[in-house]
Design a protein around this motif. Structure first.
Motif, mmCIF file in Angstrom:
data_model
loop_
_atom_site.group_PDB
_atom_site.id
_atom_site.type_symbol
_atom_site.label_atom_id
_atom_site.label_comp_id
_atom_site.label_asym_id
_atom_site.label_seq_id
_atom_site.Cartn_x
_atom_site.Cartn_y
_atom_site.Cartn_z
ATOM 1 N N UNK A 151 -3.132 -2.004 7.035
ATOM 2 C CA UNK A 151 -1.934 -1.024 7.143
ATOM 3 C C UNK A 151 -1.578 -0.755 8.538
ATOM 4 N N UNK A 152 -0.189 -1.267 8.890
ATOM 5 C CA UNK A 152 0.055 -0.861 10.369
ATOM 6 C C UNK A 152 1.360 -0.119 10.436
ATOM 7 N N UNK A 185 4.835 -1.135 8.371
ATOM 8 C CA UNK A 185 5.750 -0.293 8.142
ATOM 9 C C UNK A 185 6.213 0.612 9.516
ATOM 10 N N UNK A 186 7.515 1.188 9.419
ATOM 11 C CA UNK A 186 7.758 2.145 10.243
ATOM 12 C C UNK A 186 7.458 3.484 9.701
ATOM 13 N N UNK A 187 7.402 4.135 10.835
ATOM 14 C CA UNK A 187 6.892 5.622 10.625
ATOM 15 C C UNK A 187 8.240 6.188 9.573
ATOM 16 N N UNK A 197 2.733 0.308 -0.894
ATOM 17 C CA UNK A 197 2.148 0.441 -2.000
ATOM 18 C C UNK A 197 0.922 -0.533 -1.765
ATOM 19 N N UNK A 198 -0.228 -0.146 -2.037
ATOM 20 C CA UNK A 198 -1.498 -0.952 -1.948
ATOM 21 C C UNK A 198 -1.929 -1.031 -3.713
ATOM 22 N N UNK A 233 6.166 8.432 3.416
ATOM 23 C CA UNK A 233 6.193 9.308 4.847
ATOM 24 C C UNK A 233 5.114 8.670 5.777
ATOM 25 N N UNK A 234 4.824 7.682 5.713
ATOM 26 C CA UNK A 234 3.941 6.939 6.888
ATOM 27 C C UNK A 234 4.074 7.507 8.090
ATOM 28 N N UNK A 235 2.857 7.711 8.746
ATOM 29 C CA UNK A 235 2.663 7.883 10.147
ATOM 30 C C UNK A 235 1.789 6.977 10.918
ATOM 31 N N UNK A 236 2.007 6.895 12.166
ATOM 32 C CA UNK A 236 1.263 5.927 13.004
ATOM 33 C C UNK A 236 -0.202 6.190 12.805
#
Length: 119
Positions: A115-116, A12-14, A19-20, A84-87
């Motif tokens: 997850x990346x 995913x991008x930042x 969903x896991x 709101x994923x972040x690296x």
């Protein structure tokens, strides 16, 4: 014996979402706690979120307000909605079943899902 299988990992991008899901091979009623943990390269495995059999939740400070854990005992599944994923969320994510509070109580782990998150 409880076998756990995670799914839903990926890239995913930042700022994005993933969903896991964690599916148990037998009834999850014996899992008084279900949890998601993650391990980044070179780091220890750490708790991300936990949910009790009664639905009480606990989150790591780093994901509070962004991630939501849920469980469906009827379907023997658990989920982690990650927004709101972040690296810094990049890691191998594991689900865990804890069957009791005693130290000798069996615990079970899934094999993990990657997850990346890219910036």
């Amino acid at each position: 014996q409880v076998q756990l299988v995670e799914s839903g990992g990926g890239s995913a991008q930042s700022g994005g979402s993933l969903r896991l899901s964690c599916a148990a091979s037998v009834s999850m009623i014996s899992c008084i706690y279900m949890g998601w943990y993650r391990q980044a390269p070179g780091n220890e495995r750490v708790l991300v979120a936990q949910i009790s059999s009664r639905g009480r939740t606990k989150y790591a400070d780093s994901v509070q307000g962004r991630f939501t854990i849920s469980r469906d005992n009827a379907r023997n599944t658990m989920a982690l909605q990650m927004n709101s994923l972040t690296p810094e969320d990049t890691a191998l994510y594991y689900c865990k079943c804890t069957t009791g509070v005693a130290i000798e109580s069996p615990i079970y782990w899934g094999q993990g899902t990657q997850v990346t998150v890219s910036s």
